[in-house]
Design a protein around this motif. Sequence first.
Motif, short mmCIF file in Angstrom:
data_model
loop_
_atom_site.label_atom_id
_atom_site.label_comp_id
_atom_site.label_asym_id
_atom_site.label_seq_id
_atom_site.Cartn_x
_atom_site.Cartn_y
_atom_site.Cartn_z
N UNK A 133 0.80 -1.21 0.00
CA UNK A 133 0.00 0.00 0.00
C UNK A 133 0.84 1.26 0.00
N UNK A 134 2.16 1.10 0.06
CA UNK A 134 3.02 2.28 0.07
C UNK A 134 3.30 2.80 -1.33
N UNK A 135 2.79 2.12 -2.35
CA UNK A 135 3.19 2.45 -3.72
C UNK A 135 2.46 3.65 -4.30
N UNK A 136 1.23 3.90 -3.85
CA UNK A 136 0.46 5.00 -4.41
C UNK A 136 0.06 5.96 -3.30
N UNK A 137 0.32 7.23 -3.52
CA UNK A 137 -0.02 8.26 -2.55
C UNK A 137 -1.02 9.21 -3.18
N UNK A 138 -2.20 9.30 -2.60
CA UNK A 138 -3.23 10.21 -3.08
C UNK A 138 -3.42 11.32 -2.07
#
Length: 239
Positions: A133-138
């Motif tokens: 879950x660390x791969x995409x930052x919204x």
Amino acid sequence: MYSSLSKPGSQARILLVEDDPGIRSGLESILILSNYSCGLYQDGRAALQALTQESCSYDLAVIDLMLPGKSGFEVTQACRTRDIPVIIITARTDIQSELKGFDLGIEDYLIKPFHPLRLLTRIEKILSRTQETANVINLGSLCLNRLSKEVVYHDCRLNLTPLEYDIVHFFVLHPDHTWSKQECLDAIWGEDYIGDPNTFNVHLRQVRLKTGDPDFIETQGRLGFILRSSHFLEEDHEG
């Protein structure tokens, strides 16, 4: 503040075991500023007891070696049996202690005193490897993909150079905190960087030009620079 696919700090829980109240408080503050949640313990025995509880869940542990009650090595071993990555922080400089730590399976061994950014960098790298879950930052109108190294702002993909991406990446991981120019250079270019310190300003200017937003990363006078999460969340709400 962040979506379910967010920076590591929005979800990651860190076990911090440190008997020195000043160091413990300082590290807790910097971790909270980076949106990590913390479980704090000042002695090894209490940390071990917490680890035995079924409800106790940590994504990473930062452990001092010289603890009252039980040693940092014992706490480290308990963490490793639960597959919790460990960073040891200690004043011990002897090679035997360092080798023993790595024999137990630690990720890193930091000798005090150290710059907090060095610890944050280690934590981020470990969690980026261990947490999908660390791969995409919204963040509202801003989206950053750590795998493809793409940044999308207002639904437009930004054509950033690697250094420009690194600047955006650093500030997105550490929003709502003012960082000095030297701290930015240490974190992005590395502590051994000996070039022109104004190179940061040059690359930041390009980031602002490419986003078309002079407030994308704000200058706080002589204090440094800040990315305000509210700026992106308000834009997204208005849109």
